[in-house]
Design a protein around this motif. Sequence first.
Motif, PDB file in Angstrom:
ATOM      1  N   ARG A  30      27.841  98.050  14.802  1.00  0.00           N
ATOM      2  CA  ARG A  30      27.650  96.805  14.054  1.00  0.00           C
ATOM      3  C   ARG A  30      26.248  96.279  14.325  1.00  0.00           C
ATOM      4  O   ARG A  30      25.918  95.932  15.452  1.00  0.00           O
ATOM      5  CB  ARG A  30      28.707  95.807  14.526  1.00  0.00           C
ATOM      6  CG  ARG A  30      28.694  94.447  13.865  1.00  0.00           C
ATOM      7  CD  ARG A  30      29.901  93.649  14.360  1.00  0.00           C
ATOM      8  NE  ARG A  30      30.055  92.386  13.672  1.00  0.00           N
ATOM      9  CZ  ARG A  30      29.605  91.217  14.149  1.00  0.00           C
ATOM     10  NH1 ARG A  30      28.981  91.165  15.305  1.00  0.00           N
ATOM     11  NH2 ARG A  30      29.781  90.111  13.452  1.00  0.00           N
ATOM     12  N   GLY A  31      25.422  96.275  13.304  1.00  0.00           N
ATOM     13  CA  GLY A  31      24.046  95.808  13.460  1.00  0.00           C
ATOM     14  C   GLY A  31      23.991  94.290  13.395  1.00  0.00           C
ATOM     15  O   GLY A  31      24.478  93.691  12.454  1.00  0.00           O
ATOM     16  N   VAL A  32      23.435  93.664  14.440  1.00  0.00           N
ATOM     17  CA  VAL A  32      23.271  92.206  14.444  1.00  0.00           C
ATOM     18  C   VAL A  32      21.802  91.892  14.674  1.00  0.00           C
ATOM     19  O   VAL A  32      21.005  92.793  14.926  1.00  0.00           O
ATOM     20  CB  VAL A  32      24.126  91.535  15.546  1.00  0.00           C
ATOM     21  CG1 VAL A  32      25.596  91.635  15.204  1.00  0.00           C
ATOM     22  CG2 VAL A  32      23.856  92.154  16.908  1.00  0.00           C
ATOM     23  N   GLU A  33      21.438  90.625  14.609  1.00  0.00           N
ATOM     24  CA  GLU A  33      20.067  90.235  14.894  1.00  0.00           C
ATOM     25  C   GLU A  33      19.709  90.768  16.275  1.00  0.00           C
ATOM     26  O   GLU A  33      20.430  90.528  17.235  1.00  0.00           O
ATOM     27  CB  GLU A  33      19.916  88.709  14.915  1.00  0.00           C
ATOM     28  CG  GLU A  33      20.461  87.980  13.695  1.00  0.00           C
ATOM     29  CD  GLU A  33      19.546  88.058  12.490  1.00  0.00           C
ATOM     30  OE1 GLU A  33      18.366  87.734  12.629  1.00  0.00           O
ATOM     31  OE2 GLU A  33      20.029  88.456  11.416  1.00  0.00           O
ATOM     32  N   GLY A  34      18.653  91.504  16.379  1.00  0.00           N
ATOM     33  CA  GLY A  34      18.182  91.917  17.693  1.00  0.00           C
ATOM     34  C   GLY A  34      18.778  93.185  18.262  1.00  0.00           C
ATOM     35  O   GLY A  34      18.384  93.602  19.350  1.00  0.00           O
ATOM     36  N   GLY A  35      19.720  93.813  17.591  1.00  0.00           N
ATOM     37  CA  GLY A  35      20.239  95.050  18.164  1.00  0.00           C
ATOM     38  C   GLY A  35      21.502  95.553  17.504  1.00  0.00           C
ATOM     39  O   GLY A  35      21.843  95.163  16.393  1.00  0.00           O
ATOM     40  N   GLN A  36      22.164  96.458  18.208  1.00  0.00           N
ATOM     41  CA  GLN A  36      23.372  97.071  17.668  1.00  0.00           C
ATOM     42  C   GLN A  36      24.506  96.973  18.670  1.00  0.00           C
ATOM     43  O   GLN A  36      24.331  97.275  19.848  1.00  0.00           O
ATOM     44  CB  GLN A  36      23.106  98.536  17.374  1.00  0.00           C
ATOM     45  CG  GLN A  36      22.140  98.714  16.223  1.00  0.00           C
ATOM     46  CD  GLN A  36      22.261 100.065  15.600  1.00  0.00           C
ATOM     47  OE1 GLN A  36      22.400 101.048  16.307  1.00  0.00           O
ATOM     48  NE2 GLN A  36      22.236 100.142  14.294  1.00  0.00           N
ATOM     49  N   GLN A  37      25.666  96.579  18.177  1.00  0.00           N
ATOM     50  CA  GLN A  37      26.847  96.523  19.030  1.00  0.00           C
ATOM     51  C   GLN A  37      27.748  97.716  18.733  1.00  0.00           C
ATOM     52  O   GLN A  37      27.790  98.195  17.603  1.00  0.00           O
ATOM     53  CB  GLN A  37      27.653  95.246  18.717  1.00  0.00           C
ATOM     54  CG  GLN A  37      26.886  93.964  18.913  1.00  0.00           C
ATOM     55  CD  GLN A  37      27.641  92.757  18.344  1.00  0.00           C
ATOM     56  OE1 GLN A  37      28.483  92.904  17.454  1.00  0.00           O
ATOM     57  NE2 GLN A  37      27.323  91.579  18.858  1.00  0.00           N
ATOM     58  N   GLN A  38      28.465  98.176  19.769  1.00  0.00           N
ATOM     59  CA  GLN A  38      29.593  99.067  19.547  1.00  0.00           C
ATOM     60  C   GLN A  38      30.816  98.177  19.625  1.00  0.00           C
ATOM     61  O   GLN A  38      31.003  97.474  20.627  1.00  0.00           O
ATOM     62  CB  GLN A  38      29.666 100.165  20.620  1.00  0.00           C
ATOM     63  CG  GLN A  38      28.485 101.122  20.599  1.00  0.00           C
ATOM     64  CD  GLN A  38      28.314 101.800  19.251  1.00  0.00           C
ATOM     65  OE1 GLN A  38      29.289 102.201  18.616  1.00  0.00           O
ATOM     66  NE2 GLN A  38      27.073 101.911  18.785  1.00  0.00           N
ATOM     67  N   VAL A  39      31.611  98.169  18.571  1.00  0.00           N
ATOM     68  CA  VAL A  39      32.745  97.246  18.530  1.00  0.00           C
ATOM     69  C   VAL A  39      34.036  97.999  18.236  1.00  0.00           C
ATOM     70  O   VAL A  39      34.005  99.110  17.690  1.00  0.00           O
ATOM     71  CB  VAL A  39      32.532  96.156  17.449  1.00  0.00           C
ATOM     72  CG1 VAL A  39      31.433  95.202  17.859  1.00  0.00           C
ATOM     73  CG2 VAL A  39      32.218  96.790  16.102  1.00  0.00           C
ATOM     74  N   SER A  40      35.168  97.406  18.606  1.00  0.00           N
ATOM     75  CA  SER A  40      36.447  98.041  18.328  1.00  0.00           C
ATOM     76  C   SER A  40      37.543  96.999  18.230  1.00  0.00           C
ATOM     77  O   SER A  40      37.393  95.881  18.726  1.00  0.00           O
ATOM     78  CB  SER A  40      36.794  99.038  19.438  1.00  0.00           C
ATOM     79  OG  SER A  40      36.911  98.346  20.662  1.00  0.00           O
ATOM     80  N   ALA A  41      38.625  97.376  17.562  1.00  0.00           N
ATOM     81  CA  ALA A  41      39.774  96.477  17.443  1.00  0.00           C
ATOM     82  C   ALA A  41      41.039  97.296  17.282  1.00  0.00           C
ATOM     83  O   ALA A  41      41.017  98.402  16.740  1.00  0.00           O
ATOM     84  CB  ALA A  41      39.605  95.548  16.251  1.00  0.00           C
ATOM     85  N   GLU A  42      42.128  96.736  17.756  1.00  0.00           N
ATOM     86  CA  GLU A  42      43.445  97.330  17.528  1.00  0.00           C
ATOM     87  C   GLU A  42      43.829  97.059  16.078  1.00  0.00           C
ATOM     88  O   GLU A  42      43.558  95.985  15.558  1.00  0.00           O
ATOM     89  CB  GLU A  42      44.489  96.628  18.409  1.00  0.00           C
ATOM     90  CG  GLU A  42      44.184  96.583  19.882  1.00  0.00           C
ATOM     91  CD  GLU A  42      44.717  97.808  20.602  1.00  0.00           C
ATOM     92  OE1 GLU A  42      45.645  98.446  20.057  1.00  0.00           O
ATOM     93  OE2 GLU A  42      44.196  98.125  21.679  1.00  0.00           O
ATOM     94  N   LEU A  43      44.508  98.003  15.458  1.00  0.00           N
ATOM     95  CA  LEU A  43      45.040  97.772  14.118  1.00  0.00           C
ATOM     96  C   LEU A  43      46.283  96.896  14.255  1.00  0.00           C
ATOM     97  O   LEU A  43      46.915  96.927  15.300  1.00  0.00           O
ATOM     98  CB  LEU A  43      45.393  99.100  13.468  1.00  0.00           C
ATOM     99  CG  LEU A  43      44.213 100.078  13.318  1.00  0.00           C
ATOM    100  CD1 LEU A  43      44.683 101.362  12.636  1.00  0.00           C
ATOM    101  CD2 LEU A  43      43.071  99.445  12.526  1.00  0.00           C
TER     102      LEU A  43
END
Lengths: 295, 325
Positions: free
Chosen positions: A196-209
Motif C-alpha cells: 500500500r503506497g502512502v505519502e512517504g513510503g510503502q506499507q505491507q498490510v494485511s487483514a483477515e477476511l
Amino acid sequence: MIGSVWTRSTDGNQPPVDYETKVSLQLELLHEPKESSLKIAVLVKEVPDTYGDRKLNLETGLADRGASEAVLDEIGERALEVALTQKDSDGDTEVTVISMAPDTATATIRKGLAMGADNAVHVADESLAGADLGLTAEVLAAALRRGEYDLVVTGNVSTDGNGGMIPAMLAEHLDYPHVTGLSTVELADGKVAGTRGVEGGQQQVSAELPAVISITEALPEARFPNFKGIMAAKKKPFEVISLSDLDIDAEDQSVARSIMVTVAEKPPREAGEKVVDEGNGGVELAEYLTKNRLA
Amino acid sequence: MSEFPQDSILVVLTADAEGQLEKPAAELLGGAAEIGSPVALVLAAGSADAAAEKAAELGATATLTAAVTEGNLGTAAVDAVAAAAELTAPDAVLVPNTLDGRDIAGRYAVRSGSAVSVDATGLERDSEGIVAGHSVYGGGYTASSAPTFGAPIVTVRLGAIEARAEAQSANTQALDVADSGKRSAAIDSFEAVVETSSRPELRGAQKVVSGGRGVGSEESFELVGDFADTLGAAVGASRAAVDAGYIAQSHQVGQTGVSVSPQLYVALGISGAIQHKAGMQTSKTIVAVNKDGEAPIFDIADFGVVGDLFKVVPQAIESLNENKS
Ligand SMILES: Cc1cc2nc3c(=O)[nH]c(=O)nc-3n(C[C@H](O)[C@H](O)[C@H](O)COP(=O)(O)OP(=O)(O)OC[C@H]3O[C@@H](n4cnc5c(N)ncnc54)[C@H](O)[C@@H]3O)c2cc1C
C-alpha cells in the motif's frame, strides 16, 4: 447466496427470479461450492469515456451522460481482473459484479460477465440520480449484505467521481477491515495482504477476511472478453434490484447529504505560439522562458 | 475541561514516526482559520508533544492529542476523530485528501451520519454553514458543495489552499478515546521511500518539467531531470512513461496521478491525452516540445516547439546556462 435467493423468493417482497436465473441457480446447486472457495464481489461503475470530452450539466451539476460514450471504468476492470485471477487458480471461486448505475447500463455491466464473472447485481433506481457518497455507500453496502462476500474488491478512485472514499465507507457499514490503495494483492489462508503506497513510503498490510480492498492502476490491465465469454454472459444470472428491495429511501431528509450548490464551466485554454524547430528551437524556447521570467 | 469556540473547525493531523507534524498541517490549519477557529487533533503513535507545539505555531487555537496504536490501519484514528468531534462539536471536520485521510473521513462520515465533501480546493463560510469548493474534471469546471445540514467532513486537496493562520499560544490536552472495537487491517511493515534528490516536490511545485513516452528510456529520462534542474523545477511524467518504467509512479501527473497547478509546466514528448491534461491544464503557463505538430498538447500550450526533444532540450539548457553566466 443461493440460499438467500430462495428465501427472498418466498417472502414475496422481492422481484420474481426470472426463469433463466432460476435454471442456472438450480444447476449451481448441483455443484455445491467447496467450503474453502471464496465469494468475491467486485464493484464496477459505468463512467463517461474519458477519451471523449467529459461534460457536466450546468443546471443539475451532474455528469452529462449523453454527452460522451459510457464505458466500464478502467480501474473497475482491473479490480475484476484481480478477482478473475483468483478464480483462475481456484475454479470454485464465485465472482459477482455489483454496480449502482442507471438502468441503461446493462450492456456495460454485462461486459464484466463476458470477462468471466459468474453473476451480476445491478442496483438501478431513478431516485439515485445525483446520489452523494453517503447514499451511494449505503446502497452498495446493502447490496453487499445480501451476498455475504468474503472479499469486496473496488478500484481506488473512479474516473468520474474521483472520490476514492467508497471502500472505507463500505468497510465501516459492513464492519470489515479496509485495505485500500493496494498495488499488489495476495490472497491465502483466509487473509488478504499487499503493498500500500502512502505519502512517504510503502506499507505491507494485511487483514483477515471478510475484508474490503481497493486497488490501484499498478495492478495488471484486465483481460478482453472473448467470443465464448460474450455468448456465455447472456446466460449468466443478472439480477436487477431497486431501492425498495434494499429497504432504502433515497429521499430520507433526516440523513445529512452533500449537495452541489454551484457549478460553472471554465473558459477553455487557447493555443498560443507554436514554432517549428529548424535548428534553433532550443534557443527560442530558452528565450521564451527568459522573457516571461520563467527561467 | 476547557471550552471550545462556537465556530470550531476540527483539523485531523498525523504525526510521523519521528513525532513531527505531517506537512499538510499548515494548509489545513490555514484553511480552517478562514472559516472558523482551528482546533487540531494530532494522531500520534509515540509522543505528540512536538507535533502539538507545531500545530499551535501553525494556528491551532487548541490541540487535542490522541495515541493511536502503531500498525492499526484506520479504525483507531476514526475512534479518535469521533471522540474529538464529540468534545468540540465542530462546524466542519477537515482531513488531508490523502489515502489515509480519505479512509478516515469516509469511515467517520458513515459512523456519524455526516455529509462528506471530497477533494476540496477551497473553503468558505456562508450564512448557512461551510461550503467546499471543487475543481472538477481536471479543472474544466468549478463547483461547490455543502451539506443539507450538520457539520460536513471535508477532505482538502494538498497544495490547493494558500492561506496561512497566525500562530497561537500552545493549548494542548490529551484526548480520551473509546475503542469502537471495529475490525481493522494491520500495517505489518513500512518502508520509507528516501527521496535522494534535492529537487522540489511535485505536489505544490512552482515549476514542473514532465516527460512522456517520447523520452524513450529510463536513461534518457535524465534529460528531463537536467532541464528541471536548470529551471529549479520538480519532475513529472505521463502515465505511459511511468508504465514503461522510466520513473516512479509518484511522479505521475494526471487524472490518476498528482494534480499540479504550477506557474510553469513543461511537457516533453507528451501527446496531451485528456487524462494527462486533467492533472495540469490549470497551470499558469504551459510549454510543450513534441515532434508531432498535431499533438493535442499544443492546443493548450502557450508556447510550443515542434521538434525532436533530444535536440531542442539540450540546446535550451545550454542557452539558459549561457545566459546565467
Ligand atoms: C482511466 C485512465 C486514467 C489515466 N490516467 C492518466 C494520468 O493520470 N496521467 C497520464 O499521463 N495519463 C493517464 N492515462 C493515459 C493516457 O490516456 C495516455 O495514454 C498517456 O497520457 C499517454 O502518455 P504520453 O503522452 O507520454 O504517450 P503518447 O501518447 O504515446 O505520446 C508520446 C508523444 O511523444 C512524442 N514524441 C516521441 N518521440 C519524440 C521525440 N524524440 N521528441 C519529441 N516528441 C516525441 C510523440 O509525438 C507523442 O506525441 C489514463 C488513461 C486512462 C484510461
